[in-house]
Design a protein around this motif. Structure first.
Motif, short mmCIF file in Angstrom:
data_model
loop_
_atom_site.label_atom_id
_atom_site.label_comp_id
_atom_site.label_asym_id
_atom_site.label_seq_id
_atom_site.Cartn_x
_atom_site.Cartn_y
_atom_site.Cartn_z
N UNK A 105 -7.62 62.21 28.71
CA UNK A 105 -8.46 61.25 29.43
C UNK A 105 -7.59 60.48 30.42
N UNK A 106 -7.65 59.16 30.40
CA UNK A 106 -6.95 58.36 31.41
C UNK A 106 -5.80 57.59 30.76
N UNK B 188 -6.38 60.64 24.44
CA UNK B 188 -6.80 62.03 24.26
C UNK B 188 -7.99 62.06 23.30
N UNK B 189 -8.90 62.96 23.57
CA UNK B 189 -10.14 63.04 22.78
C UNK B 189 -10.16 64.36 22.01
N UNK B 190 -10.14 64.28 20.69
CA UNK B 190 -10.24 65.48 19.87
C UNK B 190 -11.65 66.03 19.88
N UNK C 232 -11.67 65.14 15.50
CA UNK C 232 -12.67 64.34 16.22
C UNK C 232 -12.62 62.85 15.89
N UNK C 233 -11.69 62.44 15.03
CA UNK C 233 -11.48 61.02 14.76
C UNK C 233 -10.28 60.47 15.54
N UNK D 207 -2.77 58.83 20.56
CA UNK D 207 -2.50 58.88 21.99
C UNK D 207 -1.15 59.57 22.24
N UNK D 208 -0.89 59.89 23.49
CA UNK D 208 0.43 60.37 23.89
C UNK D 208 1.21 59.17 24.41
#
Length: 226
Positions: free
Chosen positions: A133-134, A147-149, A156-157, A164-165
């Motif tokens: 994402x951003x 980041x979106x799982x 997905x949680x 995050x990275x």
């Protein structure tokens, strides 16, 4: 009659040649070409893992979930944490943009990643495909990437777990030299401080991230790989 046959061949041959010219390149061959061109075998990334990443990427792209399908990031958690097991690959231009260290969760394992979880508070890494994402500025982590799982039951949680990275001082060669392995995160794929911003800038905004391990439960039940 002979003239008719010659005339028909004259018409059909260009059509046949054109049909061959427009055939799609089989996905396996295309993947192998990129893998070989980028010389990924020399970096320690296997072709099987690369092909899995491309398979998931293509599914996400066909579902319209990627803003930029030309970049894929692969984290190979089957490798020792002492190895440079993160790969950022420019598929379009067939280039390896980054190859560096990446941490796993503290309860996932010591030198090797062995146990994974989607649960909040587990301090474990979560396998599967994510969409970047951003960037954000964290109070403790600084410049980071959300980041979106996208794999239900596996990662997905990630958002609610604040996976995050981000940069971490324990993701360095000096740390390995001192302790025999990388440090570990709360579940985030943490990066070396000097690599954090360049990598985030390269992969932000809707690219594919794949965290791999030969975990039987994941490989058998991933909706993107089966």
């Amino acid at each position: 009659m002979r003239k008719v046959i010659i005339y028909l061949l004259f018409i059909l041959i260009p059509v046949i040649n054109n049909a061959r010219a427009t055939e799609a390149v089989p996905a396996g061959i295309a993947n192998e070409d990129i893998y070989a061109t980028v010389s990924l075998s020399e970096t320690g990334l296997s072709r099987d893992i690369f092909d899995l990443a491309i398979k998931g990427l293509k599914k996400l792209d066909s579902d319209g979930k990627l803003n930029n399908p030309n970049i894929v990031t692969i984290v190979d958690y089957s490798q020792s944490s002492n190895k440079k097991r993160l790969y950022v690959i420019d598929i379009k231009n067939k280039k390896l943009l980054f190859n560096t260290f990446v941490a796993h969760g503290r309860n996932t394992g010591e030198e090797y990643a062995k146990s994974f979880s989607n649960d909040e508070g587990s301090y474990k890494s979560s396998l599967g495909f994510y969409i970047t994402e951003h960037p954000v500025i964290g109070s403790h982590t600084g410049f980071s990437l959300q980041i979106d799982g996208v794999e239900k039951g596996f990662n997905d949680h990630a958002v609610q777990r604040a996976i995050i990275i981000h940069a971490a001082e324990y993701v360095t060669q000096n740390f390995i030299n001192k302790y025999g392995r990388l440090g570990r995160s709360y579940g985030c794929p943490s990066l070396p401080p000097e690599m954090n911003k360049p990598i985030i800038d390269a992969i932000k905004g809707g690219t594919c991230l794949f965290l791999y391990n030969p975990n039987k439960e994941y490989l058998s039940n991933s909706a993107l790989l089966n």
